[in-house]
Design a protein around this motif. Sequence first.
Motif, PDB file in Angstrom:
ATOM      1  N   LEU A  90      11.847 -24.549  -4.749  1.00 39.50           N
ATOM      2  CA  LEU A  90      12.535 -25.037  -6.649  1.00 39.50           C
ATOM      3  C   LEU A  90      12.421 -23.961  -7.043  1.00 39.50           C
ATOM      4  CD1 LEU A  90      10.422 -28.046  -7.391  1.00 39.50           C
ATOM      5  CD2 LEU A  90      12.885 -27.912  -6.173  1.00 39.50           C
ATOM      6  N   ALA A  91      11.782 -22.503  -6.765  1.00 37.51           N
ATOM      7  CA  ALA A  91      11.331 -21.089  -7.971  1.00 37.51           C
ATOM      8  C   ALA A  91      12.600 -20.475  -7.065  1.00 37.51           C
ATOM      9  CB  ALA A  91       9.762 -20.566  -7.786  1.00 37.51           C
ATOM     10  N   SER A  92      12.676 -20.179  -6.477  1.00 36.21           N
ATOM     11  CA  SER A  92      13.819 -19.137  -5.321  1.00 36.21           C
ATOM     12  C   SER A  92      15.152 -20.168  -5.082  1.00 36.21           C
ATOM     13  CB  SER A  92      12.838 -19.024  -4.784  1.00 36.21           C
ATOM     14  OG  SER A  92      12.695 -19.627  -3.012  1.00 36.21           O
ATOM     15  N   TRP A  93      15.687 -20.882  -5.274  1.00 36.31           N
ATOM     16  CA  TRP A  93      17.117 -21.017  -4.570  1.00 36.31           C
ATOM     17  C   TRP A  93      17.671 -20.696  -4.971  1.00 36.31           C
ATOM     18  CZ3 TRP A  93      21.247 -21.884  -8.300  1.00 36.31           C
ATOM     19  CH2 TRP A  93      20.675 -21.955  -8.896  1.00 36.31           C
ATOM     20  N   ARG A  94      18.155 -19.536  -5.805  1.00 37.22           N
ATOM     21  CA  ARG A  94      18.945 -18.349  -5.863  1.00 37.22           C
ATOM     22  C   ARG A  94      18.990 -17.710  -4.506  1.00 37.22           C
ATOM     23  NH1 ARG A  94      18.786 -18.915 -11.224  1.00 37.22           N
ATOM     24  NH2 ARG A  94      20.773 -19.478 -12.062  1.00 37.22           N
ATOM     25  N   ASN A  95      17.497 -16.951  -3.881  1.00 37.62           N
ATOM     26  CA  ASN A  95      17.616 -16.212  -3.085  1.00 37.62           C
ATOM     27  C   ASN A  95      18.256 -16.167  -1.854  1.00 37.62           C
ATOM     28  OD1 ASN A  95      15.254 -14.636  -4.666  1.00 37.62           O
ATOM     29  ND2 ASN A  95      14.072 -15.182  -2.573  1.00 37.62           N
ATOM     30  N   ALA A  96      18.283 -17.741  -0.830  1.00 41.35           N
ATOM     31  CA  ALA A  96      19.482 -17.755  -0.217  1.00 41.35           C
ATOM     32  C   ALA A  96      20.868 -16.620  -0.490  1.00 41.35           C
ATOM     33  CB  ALA A  96      19.865 -19.234   0.087  1.00 41.35           C
ATOM     34  N   MET A  97      21.642 -17.290  -2.214  1.00 43.89           N
ATOM     35  CA  MET A  97      22.332 -16.533  -1.931  1.00 43.89           C
ATOM     36  C   MET A  97      22.741 -15.446  -2.079  1.00 43.89           C
ATOM     37  SD  MET A  97      23.651 -20.002  -5.409  1.00 43.89           S
ATOM     38  CE  MET A  97      25.542 -19.272  -5.097  1.00 43.89           C
ATOM     39  N   LEU A  98      21.250 -14.598  -2.513  1.00 39.12           N
ATOM     40  CA  LEU A  98      21.204 -13.315  -3.072  1.00 39.12           C
ATOM     41  C   LEU A  98      21.346 -12.043  -1.850  1.00 39.12           C
ATOM     42  CD1 LEU A  98      19.358 -12.639  -5.858  1.00 39.12           C
ATOM     43  CD2 LEU A  98      21.102 -12.554  -5.498  1.00 39.12           C
ATOM     44  N   GLU A  99      20.296 -12.824  -0.688  1.00 33.40           N
ATOM     45  CA  GLU A  99      19.505 -12.521   0.834  1.00 33.40           C
ATOM     46  C   GLU A  99      21.419 -12.259   1.529  1.00 33.40           C
ATOM     47  OE1 GLU A  99      16.876 -12.502   3.484  1.00 33.40           O
ATOM     48  OE2 GLU A  99      17.569 -14.142   3.171  1.00 33.40           O
ATOM     49  N   ASP A 100      22.192 -13.441   1.349  1.00 30.18           N
ATOM     50  CA  ASP A 100      23.291 -12.892   2.383  1.00 30.18           C
ATOM     51  C   ASP A 100      24.658 -12.623   1.766  1.00 30.18           C
ATOM     52  OD1 ASP A 100      24.298 -15.389   1.229  1.00 30.18           O
ATOM     53  OD2 ASP A 100      23.880 -16.392   2.992  1.00 30.18           O
ATOM     54  N   ASN A 101      24.618 -12.090   0.661  1.00 35.54           N
ATOM     55  CA  ASN A 101      25.376 -11.749  -0.222  1.00 35.54           C
ATOM     56  C   ASN A 101      26.450 -10.464   0.704  1.00 35.54           C
ATOM     57  OD1 ASN A 101      27.091 -11.699  -2.375  1.00 35.54           O
ATOM     58  ND2 ASN A 101      25.400 -11.617  -3.886  1.00 35.54           N
ATOM     59  N   ASN A 102      25.055  -9.035   1.845  1.00 37.72           N
ATOM     60  CA  ASN A 102      26.665  -8.627   1.932  1.00 37.72           C
ATOM     61  C   ASN A 102      26.268  -8.778   3.199  1.00 37.72           C
ATOM     62  OD1 ASN A 102      23.621  -8.529   2.487  1.00 37.72           O
ATOM     63  ND2 ASN A 102      23.771  -5.682   2.679  1.00 37.72           N
ATOM     64  N   LEU A 103      26.491  -9.932   3.892  1.00 39.99           N
ATOM     65  CA  LEU A 103      26.689 -10.616   5.398  1.00 39.99           C
ATOM     66  C   LEU A 103      28.177 -10.538   5.845  1.00 39.99           C
ATOM     67  CD1 LEU A 103      25.338 -11.617   7.551  1.00 39.99           C
ATOM     68  CD2 LEU A 103      26.498 -14.104   7.041  1.00 39.99           C
ATOM     69  N   TYR A 104      29.302 -10.272   4.665  1.00 43.23           N
ATOM     70  CA  TYR A 104      30.727 -10.794   5.824  1.00 43.23           C
ATOM     71  C   TYR A 104      31.333  -9.464   5.559  1.00 43.23           C
ATOM     72  CZ  TYR A 104      30.102 -16.026   5.199  1.00 43.23           C
ATOM     73  OH  TYR A 104      29.418 -17.028   5.445  1.00 43.23           O
ATOM     74  N   ASP A 105      30.649  -8.283   4.844  1.00 43.79           N
ATOM     75  CA  ASP A 105      31.208  -6.736   4.549  1.00 43.79           C
ATOM     76  C   ASP A 105      30.016  -5.986   5.053  1.00 43.79           C
ATOM     77  OD1 ASP A 105      29.584  -7.088   2.806  1.00 43.79           O
ATOM     78  OD2 ASP A 105      31.414  -7.444   1.708  1.00 43.79           O
ATOM     79  N   GLU A 106      28.954  -5.677   4.851  1.00 47.28           N
ATOM     80  CA  GLU A 106      28.026  -4.736   4.975  1.00 47.28           C
ATOM     81  C   GLU A 106      27.454  -4.726   6.075  1.00 47.28           C
ATOM     82  OE1 GLU A 106      25.063  -1.698   3.309  1.00 47.28           O
ATOM     83  OE2 GLU A 106      25.565  -3.518   2.746  1.00 47.28           O
ATOM     84  N   VAL A 107      26.674  -6.034   6.207  1.00 45.02           N
ATOM     85  CA  VAL A 107      26.023  -6.841   7.860  1.00 45.02           C
ATOM     86  C   VAL A 107      26.812  -6.446   8.483  1.00 45.02           C
ATOM     87  CG1 VAL A 107      23.903  -7.805   8.407  1.00 45.02           C
ATOM     88  CG2 VAL A 107      24.029  -7.335   6.145  1.00 45.02           C
TER      89      VAL A 107
END
Length: 292
Positions: A185-202
């Motif tokens: 409940l406190a960190s629901w934005r984390n998933a969106m932040l953690e894979d923010n560079n998935l489709y390009d950099e990673v």
Amino acid sequence: MPPLGRLYEVGDRRLMLYRTGSGGPAVVFLPGAGLVGLDYINTHDRVAEVTTSVIYDRAGTGWSDRAPLPRTGAAVAAELSDVLRVAEVPGPYVLVGHSLGGVYARLFAARFPNDVAGLLLLDPFHEDLTADAPQEVLDKLEQMKRPEDLPDLTAEQLQQARVTLDKHFAAWPDDVRGPLVDYRLASWRNAMLEDNNLYDEVSDELRNAPALPDVPLIVITAAGHDATQAALWSEEIVRKTHETKLDLHARLAASVPRGEHRVLDDAGHGYPHEERRDAVLHAIDDLLTAAR
């Protein structure tokens, strides 16, 4: 403090790691985006009956220290190597990487091939997944890169989410369920932040990484219904994504001499280790047998 495990000093950060069981090769779980080590505790406990089992939280997630997100795959792979060394978990390891964790497992194996005894990739992201995606998909993915633009949840929404999460984690141990719900409940934005560079950099890191080592590899495709995906995408997009994913996973498994592709038609992307724990445990057992 984490409800299970302990914090290990790795560089200038503390990372949560929990290990039980004995013997080797040790099985190490790499969580998907938005998930943490304790999401895999039920499967971990079963694995610990036959060998050493490890769950942990990447920096910036769970009970590990905060870190700017997103991060490169190279940084995550190096961090995992360091925390396993500091926690004195001997290698080589059977890595179980789920979704985003599957990406990091591949990069770890490419960078530290001698430390890997086997790989289980649970519905892993593939760098070519969106190569032929329609513009509608690309536009939505771009929007999802800006979680800071989303409003905070209202008190009513938080309460509804808590009820849903309490049901979801009903099978988890009592000392884990409450902390996991509070964290989610406190960190629901984390998933969106953690894979923010998935489709390009990673994804570029994956394309430029050395080939996977010649170790036993099982790629599991979760081709069943997933409530989160169904809420985000139309039935047609989900169907096409599954078709593309099946092809990419089959090719990934075929990229090494001892690769195998398995399909679960009755498990979704988010929690295949719970919906088909039997199949995941069977795959881990197969990899342990091959590695030994």
